[in-house]
Design a protein around this motif. Structure first.
Motif, PDB file in Angstrom:
ATOM      1  N   TRP A 137       5.205   5.172   1.287  1.00  0.00           N
ATOM      2  CA  TRP A 137       5.965   5.438   0.061  1.00  0.00           C
ATOM      3  C   TRP A 137       6.649   6.799   0.154  1.00  0.00           C
ATOM      4  O   TRP A 137       7.805   6.949  -0.244  1.00  0.00           O
ATOM      5  CB  TRP A 137       5.034   5.402  -1.152  1.00  0.00           C
ATOM      6  N   PHE A 138       5.957   7.792   0.686  1.00  0.00           N
ATOM      7  CA  PHE A 138       6.534   9.128   0.826  1.00  0.00           C
ATOM      8  C   PHE A 138       7.752   9.096   1.744  1.00  0.00           C
ATOM      9  O   PHE A 138       8.789   9.709   1.452  1.00  0.00           O
ATOM     10  CB  PHE A 138       5.490  10.097   1.383  1.00  0.00           C
ATOM     11  N   ALA A 139       7.636   8.370   2.858  1.00  0.00           N
ATOM     12  CA  ALA A 139       8.749   8.293   3.804  1.00  0.00           C
ATOM     13  C   ALA A 139       9.972   7.628   3.183  1.00  0.00           C
ATOM     14  O   ALA A 139      11.114   7.999   3.478  1.00  0.00           O
ATOM     15  CB  ALA A 139       8.313   7.540   5.062  1.00  0.00           C
ATOM     16  N   PRO A 156       1.936   7.523  -5.230  1.00  0.00           N
ATOM     17  CA  PRO A 156       1.188   6.310  -5.591  1.00  0.00           C
ATOM     18  C   PRO A 156       0.067   6.056  -4.585  1.00  0.00           C
ATOM     19  O   PRO A 156       0.245   6.237  -3.382  1.00  0.00           O
ATOM     20  CB  PRO A 156       2.246   5.203  -5.525  1.00  0.00           C
ATOM     21  N   VAL A 157      -1.093   5.675  -5.094  1.00  0.00           N
ATOM     22  CA  VAL A 157      -2.246   5.353  -4.241  1.00  0.00           C
ATOM     23  C   VAL A 157      -2.897   4.094  -4.788  1.00  0.00           C
ATOM     24  O   VAL A 157      -2.593   3.631  -5.890  1.00  0.00           O
ATOM     25  CB  VAL A 157      -3.274   6.506  -4.211  1.00  0.00           C
ATOM     26  N   TRP A 158      -3.809   3.525  -4.001  1.00  0.00           N
ATOM     27  CA  TRP A 158      -4.609   2.413  -4.487  1.00  0.00           C
ATOM     28  C   TRP A 158      -5.603   2.918  -5.535  1.00  0.00           C
ATOM     29  O   TRP A 158      -5.551   4.057  -5.940  1.00  0.00           O
ATOM     30  CB  TRP A 158      -5.359   1.758  -3.334  1.00  0.00           C
ATOM     31  N   MET A 159      -6.508   2.085  -5.948  1.00  0.00           N
ATOM     32  CA  MET A 159      -7.545   2.453  -6.926  1.00  0.00           C
ATOM     33  C   MET A 159      -6.935   2.786  -8.287  1.00  0.00           C
ATOM     34  O   MET A 159      -7.274   3.809  -8.908  1.00  0.00           O
ATOM     35  CB  MET A 159      -8.407   3.621  -6.413  1.00  0.00           C
ATOM     36  N   ASP A 160      -6.036   1.933  -8.747  1.00  0.00           N
ATOM     37  CA  ASP A 160      -5.432   2.094 -10.084  1.00  0.00           C
ATOM     38  C   ASP A 160      -4.758   3.449 -10.254  1.00  0.00           C
ATOM     39  O   ASP A 160      -4.798   4.033 -11.341  1.00  0.00           O
ATOM     40  CB  ASP A 160      -6.492   1.904 -11.177  1.00  0.00           C
ATOM     41  N   GLN A 161      -4.144   3.948  -9.202  1.00  0.00           N
ATOM     42  CA  GLN A 161      -3.421   5.225  -9.239  1.00  0.00           C
ATOM     43  C   GLN A 161      -4.338   6.409  -9.571  1.00  0.00           C
ATOM     44  O   GLN A 161      -3.850   7.461 -10.012  1.00  0.00           O
ATOM     45  CB  GLN A 161      -2.267   5.170 -10.238  1.00  0.00           C
ATOM     46  N   ASP A 162      -5.641   6.250  -9.364  1.00  0.00           N
ATOM     47  CA  ASP A 162      -6.582   7.349  -9.599  1.00  0.00           C
ATOM     48  C   ASP A 162      -6.602   8.226  -8.349  1.00  0.00           C
ATOM     49  O   ASP A 162      -7.464   8.095  -7.482  1.00  0.00           O
ATOM     50  CB  ASP A 162      -7.974   6.789  -9.896  1.00  0.00           C
ATOM     51  N   HIS A 163      -5.611   9.133  -8.259  1.00  0.00           N
ATOM     52  CA  HIS A 163      -5.426   9.879  -7.007  1.00  0.00           C
ATOM     53  C   HIS A 163      -6.580  10.839  -6.723  1.00  0.00           C
ATOM     54  O   HIS A 163      -6.866  11.135  -5.562  1.00  0.00           O
ATOM     55  CB  HIS A 163      -4.093  10.633  -7.028  1.00  0.00           C
ATOM     56  N   ILE A 164      -7.268  11.306  -7.758  1.00  0.00           N
ATOM     57  CA  ILE A 164      -8.394  12.213  -7.519  1.00  0.00           C
ATOM     58  C   ILE A 164      -9.540  11.464  -6.866  1.00  0.00           C
ATOM     59  O   ILE A 164     -10.067  11.872  -5.825  1.00  0.00           O
ATOM     60  CB  ILE A 164      -8.841  12.874  -8.831  1.00  0.00           C
ATOM     61  N   ARG A 165      -9.949  10.345  -7.480  1.00  0.00           N
ATOM     62  CA  ARG A 165     -11.039   9.575  -6.899  1.00  0.00           C
ATOM     63  C   ARG A 165     -10.632   8.962  -5.563  1.00  0.00           C
ATOM     64  O   ARG A 165     -11.461   8.839  -4.655  1.00  0.00           O
ATOM     65  CB  ARG A 165     -11.481   8.479  -7.873  1.00  0.00           C
TER      66      ARG A 165
END
Length: 401
Positions: A137-139, A156-165
């Motif tokens: 996504w960054f690229a 954006p990340v997996w885990m419901d966009q919970d970037h900290i966890r």
């Protein structure tokens, strides 16, 4: 050892059981990344499997202090449950705390049939592969990503966009690589560098702190060759990452701006550090006004009540303080937080006694994260505390000092 099957129709072979448990473990990780519902269902299935093996076969009877430790949250739960025993939030928290005993008994059973190195490899590979999504996504959205980091957001990340966890998940993979070395030397160094770079690049400060804690233990690990030079090299790379990674530059710039904008009398949820401090001040004020020991279900209403007092025209959007100790004081009082602190830090003491440096480091890292995040009253946070701890505690490989 297991007894022979009581029922003659129950004739599973160890190989089939191993494949079944391993598949359930993989499905659990899929739920972690893609579906909270699947994650919850898998935990329930693990509970059923544990009970099934307890009744059909003799469950592995090995004395382990952390098995008893994992059950204690269900006892501590009562300290904040009696105040509001008929509210849904009370038992939502109980379900979350059930993760601890289910996890530790599940890992004990899983390791009885499967090679612990293989299970740890699965965790690490899934974590590293999952980081491909934010990198792609960054690229493809370079300019947008830089703007996001400049305004305190993350990719954006997996885990419901919970970037900290999610970044704690990546940090757990790094910890398992560092302390349990499940790969050959060639792949081990490659995965270590990849995990380190990924955590730095994604630029989540909680993960940076956890990573720093992990690195403090490298000089004590005899399993790592040239560990002193490796430590120096990693520190040098960390210092140079400001120039290598634009995400790091933006995150540091945002942090400085965030602190400069903070005003105790103004709540602004757009500034993460300021919002955290405001909410913690509100929790402290509530405690000072004797609004502690109000039960788990009483924390959110109390935070809203005091929030409206100080910020009448600005909805808080949060129902908890950003400090795990404050949450426990509000929910269970001073006795509750004292007992919970002893419980939280016990694995650190046990790890030192057993020379399990991975357990020590992970316990220390999670405790540090609880200073600025209420990690351990939500599903992902509890999951990522319990599973890496259990995977390391039950592994037969020791980290000799």
């Amino acid at each position: 050892m297991f007894k022979k099957p009581i029922n003659r129709y129950f004739s599973w072979q160890p190989f089939a059981i191993r494949q079944l448990l391993t598949a359930l473990f993989v499905l659990l990780l899929a739920g972690l990344l893609f579906s909270r519902a699947l994650l919850s269902i898998c935990m329930a299935v693990w509970c059923i499997v544990i009970i099934f093996f307890q009744f059909k076969l003799l469950f592995p009877q090995v004395k382990h202090a952390l098995l008893h430790w994992s059950v204690m949250p269900l006892v501590l739960f009562v300290l904040g449950a009696w105040q509001r025993p008929f509210e849904k939030d009370t038992y939502d928290f109980l379900l979350t705390l059930c993760t601890y005993p289910i996890t530790f008994f599940a890992v004990r059973l899983l390791y009885h049939f499967a090679d612990s190195r293989k299970i740890i490899r699965i965790w690490i590979v899934v974590a590293l592969l999952s980081s491909v999504y934010p990198l792609i996504w960054f690229a493809g959205h370079f300019q947008e990503a830089i703007v996001k980091y400049g305004s305190g957001q993350s990719m954006p990340v997996w885990m419901d966009q919970d970037h900290i966890r999610y970044n704690i998940f990546l940090s757990s993979a790094f910890a398992l690589l560092l302390f349990h070395n499940p790969f050959s030397k060639k792949f081990h160094l490659l995965f270590l560098v990849t995990g380190f770079a990924g955590i730095v690049f994604l630029s989540v400060r909680t993960a940076w702190v956890i990573l720093a804690i992990m690195l403090l233990f490298i000089p004590f690990l005899k399993t790592i060759p040239f560990r002193k030079w490796l430590t120096v090299g990693i520190i040098a790379i960390a210092c140079c990452s400001y120039f290598f990674f634009p995400t790091v530059q933006k995150k540091i710039a945002y942090t400085l701006y965030d602190w400069q904008q903070f005003k105790p009398t103004v709540f602004n949820s757009n500034y993460s550090d300021g919002a955290r401090l405001n909410l913690n001040y509100i929790a402290i004020e509530a405690i000072q006004q004797k609004h502690d020991n109000i039960g788990w279900a009483g924390v959110a209403p109390t935070m809203q009540q005091f929030g409206e007092k100080y910020f009448p025209h600005q909805p808080l959007q949060f129902g908890w303080p950003f400090n795990q100790w404050l949450f426990w004081i509000l929910g269970s009082g001073w006795l509750g937080v004292l007992l919970w602190t002893v419980w939280l830090l016990y694995p650190l003491v046990w790890g030192l006694q057993q020379q399990q440096l991975g357990v020590v480091a992970w316990s220390f890292a999670i405790a540090a994260s609880c200073l600025v995040e209420s990690n351990l009253n939500f599903q992902f946070g509890v999951f990522l505390h319990a599973w890496p701890l259990a995977l390391m505690a039950f592994s037969h490989q020791r980290n000799n000092r």
